[in-house]
Motif scaffolding. Structure first.
Motif: not given
Length: 299
Positions: A18-24, A269-270, A290-292
């Motif tokens: 699971d992606a961390l970035a964008g979860t704060a 985003s997805h 949120y995928e760069v």
């Protein structure tokens, strides 16, 4: 027949990647209240305090979108002294302000409501919070408490364990306030490295969930710049522009001071398939990712 293995949300999230970035979670004001007894699963709201006092604190916190957290030192140290409370602000210009006080009786917490309306004082060191809220989610205790111990041994005056900060599946979670920086997927050794670097004003992309004064796609954009170009200070980058088209954003990330390099970051985003995202929550839900897609340095 063997019993089914116990489900741990953080184990599953790491296995999935699971992606961390964008979860704060967004936020620039925090209320910390030291409570040495057992923490209810719903934190401050579940404490056996006079309802009027809780309502007073909550209403004042809601007015400025503050997050209310219970805190304690690692190991639930026995103390006859009063509990501490704090109101911490991250200002729009990056300034950090704090106000601290003590409480013995519930009515003393009325000071918190007053402090939420005051600017606070500059110059305090940051506070390092480790989510160790086991009644809220098992992973927060299983993974959070070893991190709390390691960090407390290194920085005993800065570190507190705290109630739920969001993102149980990323345990162990560490939040540095009022800097407003979330880190996740930590263990004891990595947490010491991450906090040591943070205190030296070097934020790395590894373990970074995001800056709480930014919205999720902006958090992902800054993390992408840090990952590509290396660690930087908490305020080394600013968001100059954000445009959106459906599920895509273009975010301009500019370096500080003026004239430093700037980048256009494309973020899409997805949502994930339905998953069990926490240990306690049996219902399945999807999470935003949120995928760069591209990071371009502007000429």
């Amino acid at each position: 027949m063997t019993a089914a293995a116990r489900f741990f949300c953080a184990d599953s999230a790491r296995a999935r990647g699971d992606a961390l970035a964008g979860t704060a979670p967004y936020g620039t004001v925090w209320v910390l209240i030291e409570y040495r007894g057992g923490w209810p699963s719903n934190g401050f709201d579940g404490l056996p305090l006079e309802p009027g006092i809780k309502e007073l604190v909550f209403e004042a916190a809601r007015a400025v979108r503050a997050r209310v957290l219970l805190i304690r030192r690692h190991g639930r140290r026995v103390s006859d002294g009063p509990g501490r409370w704090a109101v911490l602000h991250h200002e729009a210009d990056g300034a950090h302000r704090q106000r601290w006080g003590t409480w013995r009786r519930p009515e003393d917490l009325a000071q918190v409501a007053e402090a939420l309306g005051a600017p606070g004082e500059p110059g305090h060191p940051p506070v390092v919070l480790v989510c160790a809220h086991g009644l809220h989610d098992a992973c927060c205790a299983v993974r959070g408490r070893p991190v709390g111990r390691a960090l407390s041994e290194r920085w005993p005056g800065l570190v507190w364990e705290c109630t739920h900060v969001g993102g149980d599946r990323f345990a162990a979670n560490v939040v540095v306030v009022p800097d407003g920086v979330y880190y996740g997927n930590l263990d004891a050794p990595s947490s010491v490295t991450v906090v040591e670097e943070h205190l030296a004003d070097r934020v790395h992309a590894d373990h970074l969930r995001g800056y709480t004064d930014l919205f999720p796609p902006q958090q992902a954009a800054v993390a992408a710049v840090l990952r590509r170009f290396g660690p930087a200070g908490r305020h080394a980058y600013t968001i100059e522009a954000t445009s959106r088209s459906a599920d895509r954003w273009r975010i301009r990330v500019a370096g500080r001071p003026s004239g430093a390099p700037a980048f256009d970051v494309d973020v899409r985003s997805h949502r994930t398939p339905l998953l069990q995202l926490t240990c306690r929550g049996r219902a399945r839900s999807s999470a935003a990712v949120y995928e760069v897609e591209r990071t371009l340095r502007r000429p």
